[in-house]
Write a protein that holds these residues in place. Structure first.
Motif, PDB file in Angstrom:
ATOM      1  N   PRO A 145       0.827  -1.208   0.000  1.00 19.66           N
ATOM      2  CA  PRO A 145       0.000   0.000   0.000  1.00 19.66           C
ATOM      3  C   PRO A 145       0.858   1.254   0.000  1.00 19.66           C
ATOM      4  N   ASP A 146       0.443   2.247  -0.777  1.00 20.38           N
ATOM      5  CA  ASP A 146       1.169   3.509  -0.888  1.00 20.38           C
ATOM      6  C   ASP A 146       0.829   4.387   0.315  1.00 20.38           C
ATOM      7  N   VAL A 147       1.820   4.636   1.161  1.00 20.21           N
ATOM      8  CA  VAL A 147       1.586   5.479   2.336  1.00 20.21           C
ATOM      9  C   VAL A 147       2.128   6.891   2.148  1.00 20.21           C
ATOM     10  N   SER A 148       2.814   7.139   1.025  1.00 18.78           N
ATOM     11  CA  SER A 148       3.395   8.461   0.813  1.00 18.78           C
ATOM     12  C   SER A 148       2.638   9.265  -0.239  1.00 18.78           C
ATOM     13  N   GLY A 149       1.666   8.655  -0.933  1.00 13.27           N
ATOM     14  CA  GLY A 149       0.944   9.339  -1.993  1.00 13.27           C
ATOM     15  C   GLY A 149      -0.316  10.021  -1.497  1.00 13.27           C
ATOM     16  N   ASP A 150      -1.120  10.504  -2.446  1.00 17.30           N
ATOM     17  CA  ASP A 150      -2.319  11.242  -2.083  1.00 17.30           C
ATOM     18  C   ASP A 150      -3.596  10.454  -2.362  1.00 17.30           C
ATOM     19  N   GLU A 151      -3.460   9.145  -2.652  1.00 15.58           N
ATOM     20  CA  GLU A 151      -4.627   8.290  -2.840  1.00 15.58           C
ATOM     21  C   GLU A 151      -4.560   7.162  -1.819  1.00 15.58           C
ATOM     22  N   ALA A 152      -5.547   7.103  -0.953  1.00 18.15           N
ATOM     23  CA  ALA A 152      -5.492   6.156   0.164  1.00 18.15           C
ATOM     24  C   ALA A 152      -5.444   4.702  -0.295  1.00 18.15           C
ATOM     25  N   ASP A 153      -6.030   4.406  -1.472  1.00 15.83           N
ATOM     26  CA  ASP A 153      -6.088   3.007  -1.900  1.00 15.83           C
ATOM     27  C   ASP A 153      -5.038   2.663  -2.951  1.00 15.83           C
ATOM     28  N   LYS A 154      -4.099   3.558  -3.198  1.00 14.99           N
ATOM     29  CA  LYS A 154      -3.089   3.305  -4.230  1.00 14.99           C
ATOM     30  C   LYS A 154      -2.093   2.243  -3.771  1.00 14.99           C
ATOM     31  N   GLN A 155      -1.627   1.424  -4.710  1.00 16.24           N
ATOM     32  CA  GLN A 155      -0.637   0.398  -4.434  1.00 16.24           C
ATOM     33  C   GLN A 155       0.684   0.780  -5.083  1.00 16.24           C
ATOM     34  N   ASP A 156       1.768   0.689  -4.330  1.00 10.82           N
ATOM     35  CA  ASP A 156       3.091   0.879  -4.893  1.00 10.82           C
ATOM     36  C   ASP A 156       3.587  -0.448  -5.455  1.00 10.82           C
ATOM     37  N   GLU A 157       4.248  -0.390  -6.594  1.00 11.18           N
ATOM     38  CA  GLU A 157       4.767  -1.582  -7.241  1.00 11.18           C
ATOM     39  C   GLU A 157       6.117  -1.954  -6.665  1.00 11.18           C
ATOM     40  N   THR A 158       6.453  -3.231  -6.729  1.00 15.07           N
ATOM     41  CA  THR A 158       7.708  -3.693  -6.155  1.00 15.07           C
ATOM     42  C   THR A 158       8.372  -4.749  -7.033  1.00 15.07           C
ATOM     43  N   TRP A 159       9.666  -4.887  -6.831  1.00 17.55           N
ATOM     44  CA  TRP A 159      10.401  -6.057  -7.284  1.00 17.55           C
ATOM     45  C   TRP A 159      10.595  -6.946  -6.064  1.00 17.55           C
ATOM     46  N   CYS A 160      10.320  -8.225  -6.196  1.00 16.43           N
ATOM     47  CA  CYS A 160      10.459  -9.160  -5.082  1.00 16.43           C
ATOM     48  C   CYS A 160      11.894  -9.678  -5.042  1.00 16.43           C
ATOM     49  N   LEU A 161      12.742  -9.000  -4.281  1.00 15.12           N
ATOM     50  CA  LEU A 161      14.104  -9.475  -4.078  1.00 15.12           C
ATOM     51  C   LEU A 161      14.093 -10.594  -3.036  1.00 15.12           C
ATOM     52  N   TYR A 162      15.239 -11.228  -2.818  1.00  9.56           N
ATOM     53  CA  TYR A 162      15.219 -12.474  -2.058  1.00  9.56           C
ATOM     54  C   TYR A 162      14.719 -12.296  -0.635  1.00  9.56           C
ATOM     55  N   ASP A 163      15.208 -11.285   0.062  1.00 11.93           N
ATOM     56  CA  ASP A 163      14.864 -11.130   1.472  1.00 11.93           C
ATOM     57  C   ASP A 163      13.712 -10.170   1.725  1.00 11.93           C
ATOM     58  N   ALA A 164      13.442  -9.270   0.773  1.00 10.51           N
ATOM     59  CA  ALA A 164      12.374  -8.286   0.931  1.00 10.51           C
ATOM     60  C   ALA A 164      12.163  -7.579  -0.396  1.00 10.51           C
ATOM     61  N   GLN A 165      11.078  -6.820  -0.475  1.00  9.91           N
ATOM     62  CA  GLN A 165      10.737  -6.133  -1.713  1.00  9.91           C
ATOM     63  C   GLN A 165      11.504  -4.811  -1.862  1.00  9.91           C
ATOM     64  N   LEU A 166      11.749  -4.444  -3.115  1.00 11.12           N
ATOM     65  CA  LEU A 166      12.289  -3.137  -3.454  1.00 11.12           C
ATOM     66  C   LEU A 166      11.148  -2.333  -4.061  1.00 11.12           C
ATOM     67  N   ILE A 167      10.764  -1.233  -3.424  1.00  9.33           N
ATOM     68  CA  ILE A 167       9.620  -0.437  -3.851  1.00  9.33           C
ATOM     69  C   ILE A 167      10.007   0.448  -5.026  1.00  9.33           C
ATOM     70  N   ASP A 168       9.076   0.668  -5.944  1.00 11.93           N
ATOM     71  CA  ASP A 168       9.382   1.456  -7.138  1.00 11.93           C
ATOM     72  C   ASP A 168       9.869   2.854  -6.772  1.00 11.93           C
ATOM     73  N   ASP A 169       9.323   3.459  -5.716  1.00 12.78           N
ATOM     74  CA  ASP A 169       9.802   4.763  -5.274  1.00 12.78           C
ATOM     75  C   ASP A 169      11.305   4.720  -5.012  1.00 12.78           C
ATOM     76  N   GLU A 170      11.751   3.661  -4.334  1.00 15.44           N
ATOM     77  CA  GLU A 170      13.162   3.515  -4.023  1.00 15.44           C
ATOM     78  C   GLU A 170      14.003   3.388  -5.288  1.00 15.44           C
ATOM     79  N   LEU A 171      13.547   2.540  -6.204  1.00 15.76           N
ATOM     80  CA  LEU A 171      14.304   2.294  -7.422  1.00 15.76           C
ATOM     81  C   LEU A 171      14.530   3.578  -8.200  1.00 15.76           C
ATOM     82  N   TYR A 172      13.467   4.331  -8.411  1.00 17.55           N
ATOM     83  CA  TYR A 172      13.610   5.524  -9.226  1.00 17.55           C
ATOM     84  C   TYR A 172      14.334   6.644  -8.504  1.00 17.55           C
ATOM     85  N   PHE A 173      14.263   6.653  -7.185  1.00 18.83           N
ATOM     86  CA  PHE A 173      15.078   7.606  -6.438  1.00 18.83           C
ATOM     87  C   PHE A 173      16.554   7.257  -6.585  1.00 18.83           C
TER      88      PHE A 173
END
Length: 299
Positions: A98-126
């Motif tokens: 779930p996107d906790v930094s955006g302006d839509e309460a029901d928005k989902q952030d996309e991720t890559w599923c790395l071995y131990d945990a996910q990498l969030i798209d916000d992180e990747l593009y930053f």
């Protein structure tokens, strides 16, 4: 002296290839998400990079952790300068938090599923935004990583040789529930690091940054990025026995370097060869017009 001058002026290229045939049950609420071809995909992307004289890092399954992937990206960001190339490929599951930094309460952030945990798209593009001005960044992602997959409905179960590269929404919810503090902190940390601007990388990459909120992010993006992904927002990338469906077609079109054309025409050829249920997408960020016209993978 002349020889040293020419050497210093040569373009550099780094390549990072990430392929996961499973993830750690500890990080994913007991789910391991077995796949078959993602390591093959990574090896094949590394072979392309080697054929073009690139320096590659290969991170497969258990080695494809958040720490190692982020460290590799950051190392290249420090080393590369204007005119250089960073080639990043990923093959594995896509997920959501779930996107906790955006302006839509029901928005989902996309991720890559790395071995131990996910990498969030916000992180990747930053992280990609940290590359210097003039660096060319090529990202090839063979995964399901859409923020709209839940609205699109569940994927078809596939066959024994074709599986969707998607962390099931029920699993995604369990993972987020068990690690909510971790994923919320990651998103808010990126937001703070970017000057408290709300990151919406998918919209930015689609070049529809028409609001002040999005422009605040886009104008800080110094490198030029091409992202070629395995499917549209409401579709699913399929795994196979030897390659993912998207990677398989890309390799066929590339044809061991016999392909003569640009990134734009490479995408068009791959798109034409794919079934309607999986249509690879193409996004750009920055001044990508000339980059799109280049010969693919050219250093």
């Amino acid at each position: 002296m002349a020889s040293k001058t020419r050497l210093s002026a040569q373009k550099q290229a780094h390549a990072l290839h990430v392929g996961l045939n499973e993830v750690s049950a500890d990080g994913y609420a007991g789910w391991t998400g077995p796949l078959a071809a993602c390591e093959f995909d990574a090896h094949d992307m590394a072979a392309i990079a080697k054929s073009q004289g690139m320096k590659s890092t290969l991170l497969l399954t258990k080695k494809a952790t958040r720490a190692k992937v982020l460290a590799a990206i950051r190392s290249s960001a420090k080393a590369l300068a204007a005119g250089d190339l960073f080639f990043l490929s990923y093959s594995g599951h896509g997920g959501q938090v779930p996107d906790v930094s955006g302006d839509e309460a029901d928005k989902q952030d996309e991720t890559w599923c790395l071995y131990d945990a996910q990498l969030i798209d916000d992180e990747l593009y930053f992280e990609l935004s940290r590359f210097k001005a003039g660096v060319r960044v090529l990202v090839i992602s063979d995964s399901c990583h859409s923020g709209t997959v839940v609205r699109a409905g569940p994927p078809q179960p596939g066959t024994a040789s074709q599986r969707p590269k998607l962390m099931p929404p029920t699993v995604a919810r369990r993972v987020y529930s068990e690690h909510q503090a971790f994923y919320d902190k990651l998103q808010l940390g990126v937001q703070k690091a970017s000057g408290n601007a709300v990151l919406d990388p998918d919209t930015a990459l689609a070049q529809v940054a028409v609001s002040g909120r999005l422009t605040a992010i886009v104008h800080k993006f110094n490198p030029t990025v091409i992202l070629m992904s395995g499917c549209q927002d409401n579709q699913f990338s399929m795994d196979g026995d030897h390659n993912g469906a998207f990677t398989e077609q890309l390799l066929k079109v590339w044809n061991h370097g016999q392909f003569k054309g640009s990134y734009a025409s490479l995408h068009a050829r791959v798109l034409a060869a794919m079934p309607p249920a999986q249509s690879p997408n193409l996004f750009t960020l920055g001044s990508a017009a000339s980059f799109l016209k280049e010969t693919p993978f050219l250093v």
